[in-house]
Design a protein around this motif. Structure first.
Motif, mmCIF file in Angstrom:
data_model
loop_
_atom_site.group_PDB
_atom_site.id
_atom_site.type_symbol
_atom_site.label_atom_id
_atom_site.label_comp_id
_atom_site.label_asym_id
_atom_site.label_seq_id
_atom_site.Cartn_x
_atom_site.Cartn_y
_atom_site.Cartn_z
ATOM 1 N N LEU A 78 -1.865 -20.695 1.244
ATOM 2 C CA LEU A 78 -1.778 -19.323 0.746
ATOM 3 C C LEU A 78 -0.752 -19.220 -0.377
ATOM 4 C CD1 LEU A 78 -1.996 -17.240 4.044
ATOM 5 C CD2 LEU A 78 -3.713 -17.468 2.260
ATOM 6 N N TYR A 117 -4.140 -18.794 -4.713
ATOM 7 C CA TYR A 117 -5.089 -18.339 -3.689
ATOM 8 C C TYR A 117 -5.145 -16.814 -3.644
ATOM 9 C CZ TYR A 117 -7.539 -18.834 0.858
ATOM 10 O OH TYR A 117 -8.458 -18.813 1.885
ATOM 11 N N VAL A 118 -3.976 -16.177 -3.514
ATOM 12 C CA VAL A 118 -3.959 -14.730 -3.325
ATOM 13 C C VAL A 118 -4.069 -13.962 -4.634
ATOM 14 C CG1 VAL A 118 -2.734 -14.763 -1.127
ATOM 15 C CG2 VAL A 118 -1.426 -14.757 -3.244
ATOM 16 N N VAL A 126 4.936 -14.764 0.522
ATOM 17 C CA VAL A 126 3.510 -15.078 0.650
ATOM 18 C C VAL A 126 2.877 -14.348 1.839
ATOM 19 C CG1 VAL A 126 1.822 -16.913 1.016
ATOM 20 C CG2 VAL A 126 3.702 -17.256 -0.591
ATOM 21 N N PRO A 127 3.512 -14.343 3.038
ATOM 22 C CA PRO A 127 2.916 -13.557 4.131
ATOM 23 C C PRO A 127 2.781 -12.081 3.786
ATOM 24 C CG PRO A 127 4.539 -15.080 4.997
ATOM 25 C CD PRO A 127 4.665 -15.133 3.508
ATOM 26 N N SER A 140 -0.040 -11.667 1.497
ATOM 27 C CA SER A 140 -1.295 -11.826 2.232
ATOM 28 C C SER A 140 -1.664 -10.547 2.975
ATOM 29 C CB SER A 140 -1.182 -12.990 3.216
ATOM 30 O OG SER A 140 -0.894 -14.189 2.545
ATOM 31 N N THR A 160 -2.905 -8.058 0.489
ATOM 32 C CA THR A 160 -4.267 -8.446 0.108
ATOM 33 C C THR A 160 -5.264 -8.018 1.171
ATOM 34 O OG1 THR A 160 -3.403 -10.376 -1.078
ATOM 35 C CG2 THR A 160 -5.731 -10.399 -0.531
ATOM 36 N N LEU A 161 -4.895 -8.211 2.431
ATOM 37 C CA LEU A 161 -5.758 -7.791 3.538
ATOM 38 C C LEU A 161 -5.952 -6.276 3.537
ATOM 39 C CD1 LEU A 161 -7.298 -8.633 6.077
ATOM 40 C CD2 LEU A 161 -5.162 -8.464 7.362
ATOM 41 N N LEU A 190 -6.923 -18.158 6.864
ATOM 42 C CA LEU A 190 -7.383 -18.468 5.513
ATOM 43 C C LEU A 190 -8.703 -17.775 5.212
ATOM 44 C CD1 LEU A 190 -6.551 -22.290 5.347
ATOM 45 C CD2 LEU A 190 -5.388 -20.451 4.119
ATOM 46 N N ILE A 207 -8.147 -13.899 4.734
ATOM 47 C CA ILE A 207 -7.538 -13.550 3.443
ATOM 48 C C ILE A 207 -8.538 -13.768 2.310
ATOM 49 C CG2 ILE A 207 -5.682 -14.063 1.824
ATOM 50 C CD1 ILE A 207 -4.794 -12.683 4.404
ATOM 51 N N SER A 265 -11.042 -11.044 2.241
ATOM 52 C CA SER A 265 -10.469 -9.813 1.694
ATOM 53 C C SER A 265 -10.463 -9.837 0.171
ATOM 54 C CB SER A 265 -9.039 -9.620 2.209
ATOM 55 O OG SER A 265 -9.019 -9.479 3.613
#
Length: 355
Positions: free
Chosen positions: A19, A23-24, A147-148, A151, A154-155, A226, A229, A232
């Motif tokens: 992540l 990725y995000v 990053v969390p 994430s 993003t969700l 993964l 995310i 999403s």
């Protein structure tokens, strides 16, 4: 005594290895999956399945061998040429990730403030070099905490998109990258370069996992995170297809939700990119200084030259580097992923015979 790692902790660690900012940000996922339309959704499922199975191989191989050096984990026998190739590819991968993050920051600052991309990339590369020289590599852990959060945001966008537009999947397409001739090639390439980049982080955790059951369960949890995310991101960008053309689709989507969302997401993305680039540069320089006394004696100027090269590479553009660099790494990595799998099954067979 080292605290044993449970399934949940392992799962979050496994997901955290992938992540990253690429990725995000949406650019990576859209190129490898979204651009193929509905087939890209199938590609995402294939890629996550491959990450799941190779993740299990990595963690169980670590439990069986207790090795930490990536070349020895991948290549079972003492074959200097192959082990050297693994080391070289790992160095190129680290350098490539640092370059792509430098490019991403240039694109990010351009989208947020209209700043010329090369200026943002130059300042970013210089800052990463200075911080790495100052011995602040421990800051990576602090920055990785973003990053969390990124994430979760993003969700939230994915949930908001589904609530507003229903479940919108990518429209039919055949991909636009000649290096990824089909959705299946893109999926396998995506899985291979991500696995190769995580071997040195995941395999050494094997001996510290509570049990084989916890190892399999943890990797399963990570794979589900993964998939959630990635889903999403694809749903969000599909519902606002005009954002797919941006260098950072999810940032463009955040900006469309309001200026405040754009700045919050932009800052989180910037910190994630900084952490990724810093860890890549520190690892790259560390690997070479460990192998060369001459480089170790000139660590500061060498680091500065590396940062300069990352900046020069960043001039090619974020989307272009992801579209060219990552597929090439995927093709090269596939050979070593197979070798790692062979290593695991050989060790497993030997242990069974001994038992």
């Amino acid at each position: 005594m080292q605290r044993k790692i449970g399934a949940l902790r392992l799962g979050l660690t496994f997901a955290g290895c992938f992540l990253g900012a690429g990725y995000v940000s949406g650019q990576e996922l859209w190129q490898f999956f979204g651009s193929f339309g509905a087939k890209g959704v199938a590609g995402l499922l294939v890629a996550v399945a491959l990450l799941f199975f190779t993740g299990i191989i990595m963690i169980l191989l670590g439990r069986l061998t207790r090795l930490s050096e990536i070349d020895k984990i991948v290549v079972r026998r003492d074959w200097p040429l192959l082990r050297g190739a693994v080391t070289v590819l790992e160095l190129l991968f680290l350098f490539g990730v640092g370059t792509i993050m430098s490019t991403g920051v240039g694109a990010l600052l351009e989208q947020l403030f209209g700043l010329a991309p090369f200026i943002g990339s130059a300042v970013f590369a210089a800052l990463v070099a200075v911080v790495s020289l100052a011995g602040f590599s421990g800051m990576v852990s602090a920055f990785s905490a973003t990053v969390p959060v990124l994430s979760v945001v993003t969700l939230i966008f994915g949930i908001m998109s589904i609530c507003s537009n229903g479940l919108v999947l990518p429209q039919s397409g055949g991909g636009s990258n000649p290096l990824m001739s089909s959705w299946l090639v893109a999926a396998v390439s995506f899985a291979c370069y991500n696995v190769f980049g995580s071997i040195a982080m995941i395999a050494p955790l094997g001996p510290y996992v509570k049990s084989k059951k916890a190892a399999v369960g943890g990797i399963a949890i990570g794979a589900c995170v993964l998939l959630l995310i990635a889903g999403s991101v694809l749903v969000s960008v599909s519902a606002a297809p005009e954002t797919a053309d941006a260098q950072l689709p999810m940032l463009a989507l955040a900006q469309s939700r309001g200026a405040a969302w754009g700045y919050v997401y932009g800052v989180l993305l910037l910190l994630a990119m900084f952490g990724t680039a810093l860890s890549s540069l520190v690892a790259f320089v560390g690997m070479l200084t460990a192998k060369s006394a001459r480089i170790a004696g000139h660590k500061k100027p060498f680091t500065a030259v590396c940062a300069l090269c990352m900046f020069l590479g960043s001039l090619f553009g974020f989307g272009d580097l992801i579209g060219v660099g990552y597929p090439i790494f995927g093709y090269c990595s596939s050979v070593f992923i197979i070798l790692m799998a062979v290593h695991y099954f050989k060790v497993k067979k030997q242990n069974a015979q001994k038992a």
